[in-house]
Design a protein around this motif. Structure first.
Motif, PDB file in Angstrom:
ATOM      1  N   GLN A  67       0.833  -1.199   0.000  1.00 31.35           N
ATOM      2  CA  GLN A  67       0.000   0.000   0.000  1.00 31.35           C
ATOM      3  C   GLN A  67       0.872   1.255   0.000  1.00 31.35           C
ATOM      4  OE1 GLN A  67      -2.659   0.247   3.335  1.00 31.35           O
ATOM      5  NE2 GLN A  67      -3.689   2.058   2.562  1.00 31.35           N
ATOM      6  N   LEU A  68       1.959   1.257   0.774  1.00 32.22           N
ATOM      7  CA  LEU A  68       2.854   2.407   0.796  1.00 32.22           C
ATOM      8  C   LEU A  68       3.528   2.602  -0.553  1.00 32.22           C
ATOM      9  CD1 LEU A  68       4.368   1.909   4.350  1.00 32.22           C
ATOM     10  CD2 LEU A  68       2.840   3.750   3.613  1.00 32.22           C
TER      11      LEU A  68
ATOM     12  N   ALA B 102      14.231  -2.287  -0.651  1.00 30.70           N
ATOM     13  CA  ALA B 102      14.726  -3.126  -1.750  1.00 30.70           C
ATOM     14  C   ALA B 102      13.978  -2.801  -3.048  1.00 30.70           C
ATOM     15  CB  ALA B 102      14.573  -4.605  -1.402  1.00 30.70           C
ATOM     16  N   PHE B 103      12.682  -2.616  -2.970  1.00 31.21           N
ATOM     17  CA  PHE B 103      11.900  -2.248  -4.149  1.00 31.21           C
ATOM     18  C   PHE B 103      12.417  -0.934  -4.723  1.00 31.21           C
ATOM     19  CE2 PHE B 103       8.618   0.377  -6.037  1.00 31.21           C
ATOM     20  CZ  PHE B 103       8.107  -0.458  -7.022  1.00 31.21           C
ATOM     21  N   THR B 104      12.586   0.060  -3.872  1.00 28.19           N
ATOM     22  CA  THR B 104      13.018   1.373  -4.334  1.00 28.19           C
ATOM     23  C   THR B 104      14.421   1.312  -4.926  1.00 28.19           C
ATOM     24  OG1 THR B 104      11.663   2.307  -2.561  1.00 28.19           O
ATOM     25  CG2 THR B 104      13.158   3.804  -3.684  1.00 28.19           C
ATOM     26  N   ALA B 105      15.317   0.580  -4.280  1.00 29.71           N
ATOM     27  CA  ALA B 105      16.684   0.448  -4.801  1.00 29.71           C
ATOM     28  C   ALA B 105      16.682  -0.209  -6.176  1.00 29.71           C
ATOM     29  CB  ALA B 105      17.547  -0.363  -3.832  1.00 29.71           C
ATOM     30  N   ALA B 106      15.810  -1.171  -6.381  1.00 33.81           N
ATOM     31  CA  ALA B 106      15.754  -1.878  -7.665  1.00 33.81           C
ATOM     32  C   ALA B 106      15.175  -1.005  -8.770  1.00 33.81           C
ATOM     33  CB  ALA B 106      14.916  -3.148  -7.520  1.00 33.81           C
TER      34      ALA B 106
ATOM     35  N   THR C 138       8.507  11.517  -9.869  1.00 32.56           N
ATOM     36  CA  THR C 138       7.947  12.469  -8.899  1.00 32.56           C
ATOM     37  C   THR C 138       8.877  12.581  -7.703  1.00 32.56           C
ATOM     38  OG1 THR C 138       6.718  10.875  -7.568  1.00 32.56           O
ATOM     39  CG2 THR C 138       5.623  11.733  -9.548  1.00 32.56           C
ATOM     40  N   LEU C 139       8.526  13.462  -6.810  1.00 33.16           N
ATOM     41  CA  LEU C 139       9.342  13.682  -5.624  1.00 33.16           C
ATOM     42  C   LEU C 139       8.881  12.851  -4.433  1.00 33.16           C
ATOM     43  CD1 LEU C 139       9.774  17.548  -5.947  1.00 33.16           C
ATOM     44  CD2 LEU C 139      11.260  15.729  -6.793  1.00 33.16           C
ATOM     45  N   GLU C 140       7.922  11.952  -4.646  1.00 29.77           N
ATOM     46  CA  GLU C 140       7.413  11.107  -3.568  1.00 29.77           C
ATOM     47  C   GLU C 140       8.392  10.004  -3.189  1.00 29.77           C
ATOM     48  OE1 GLU C 140       4.511  11.758  -1.959  1.00 29.77           O
ATOM     49  OE2 GLU C 140       4.315  13.498  -3.259  1.00 29.77           O
ATOM     50  N   ILE C 141       9.396   9.750  -4.020  1.00 28.91           N
ATOM     51  CA  ILE C 141      10.357   8.678  -3.764  1.00 28.91           C
ATOM     52  C   ILE C 141      11.049   8.894  -2.427  1.00 28.91           C
ATOM     53  CG2 ILE C 141      12.417   7.495  -4.622  1.00 28.91           C
ATOM     54  CD1 ILE C 141       9.929   7.105  -6.390  1.00 28.91           C
ATOM     55  N   GLY C 142      11.386  10.133  -2.114  1.00 29.02           N
ATOM     56  CA  GLY C 142      12.022  10.432  -0.829  1.00 29.02           C
ATOM     57  C   GLY C 142      11.162  10.007   0.344  1.00 29.02           C
ATOM     58  N   ARG C 143       9.862  10.227   0.240  1.00 28.07           N
ATOM     59  CA  ARG C 143       8.938   9.815   1.301  1.00 28.07           C
ATOM     60  C   ARG C 143       8.862   8.296   1.401  1.00 28.07           C
ATOM     61  NH1 ARG C 143       3.459  12.598   0.270  1.00 28.07           N
ATOM     62  NH2 ARG C 143       2.940  11.355   2.072  1.00 28.07           N
TER      63      ARG C 143
ATOM     64  N   LEU D  52       3.153   5.945  -2.767  1.00 23.57           N
ATOM     65  CA  LEU D  52       4.292   6.854  -2.875  1.00 23.57           C
ATOM     66  C   LEU D  52       5.240   6.612  -4.042  1.00 23.57           C
ATOM     67  CD1 LEU D  52       5.173   6.956   0.927  1.00 23.57           C
ATOM     68  CD2 LEU D  52       3.953   8.687  -0.395  1.00 23.57           C
ATOM     69  N   TYR D  53       5.121   5.490  -4.737  1.00 23.73           N
ATOM     70  CA  TYR D  53       6.062   5.252  -5.832  1.00 23.73           C
ATOM     71  C   TYR D  53       5.447   5.657  -7.166  1.00 23.73           C
ATOM     72  CZ  TYR D  53       9.533   3.399  -8.946  1.00 23.73           C
ATOM     73  OH  TYR D  53      10.493   3.304  -9.913  1.00 23.73           O
TER      74      TYR D  53
END
Length: 164
Positions: free
Chosen positions: A60-61, A111-115, A70-75, A65-66
């Motif tokens: 859900q997050l 891990a998702f964000t890094a990938a 966009t700038l939501e990645i930081g969040r 946020l992904y």
């Protein structure tokens, strides 16, 4: 370029938070001040209320946020980091089951964000994931869950990218 600069500034803020959190974990007794510190910084770093962050599944997050570009990645990165720190607060309070759940959700998000990121942001996330790796045994995960987390905390290297 503006997006990359923003992401790097947000990651620096998260790193500063994590360094302060590590100091609080080393104090005796750490749990009450540490948990309060995480809760106080949650909304500022993630844009979410602490209880909302704790109650939201990682999927859900990520959905919330992904959004590439966009700038939501930081969040999103902050959410993963805070969940891992909240896991430590729960573990120090004796709530081992909840701590394992929160650590898993935080590692999944990171891990998702890094990938899905590239450049300096991806490198910083990969370094953070490697720092989470030695913390896995502290939570007492069953072997299968520990192996899954070890895989999540071992960043993948994209073709043409050098491992760091």
């Amino acid at each position: 370029m503006i997006r990359q600069d923003y992401l790097l500034r947000e990651i620096e803020r998260i790193v500063e938070f994590a360094i302060r959190a590590m100091g609080l974990k080393e104090e005796e007794p750490p749990a009450p001040d540490f948990a309060r510190f995480i809760e106080e910084h949650c909304n500022d770093l993630t844009g979410l209320d602490y209880q909302t962050l704790l109650a939201s599944p990682s999927s859900q997050l990520v959905s919330l946020l992904y959004h590439p570009g966009t700038l939501e990645i930081g969040r999103l990165i902050a959410s993963g980091t805070l969940l891992c720190e909240a896991a430590d607060a729960e573990r120090l309070s004796g709530n081992e089951s909840r701590s394992r759940e929160l650590f898993t959700r935080g590692a999944e998000i990171l891990a998702f964000t890094a990938a899905h990121e590239s450049g300096e942001a991806a490198e910083i996330l990969a370094t953070h994931l490697r720092r989470l790796h030695p913390r896995i045994p502290q939570f007492g995960f069953p072997p299968e869950a520990a192996q899954r987390l070890e895989a999540l905390c071992t960043p993948r290297v994209s073709p043409g990218q050098q491992p760091s």
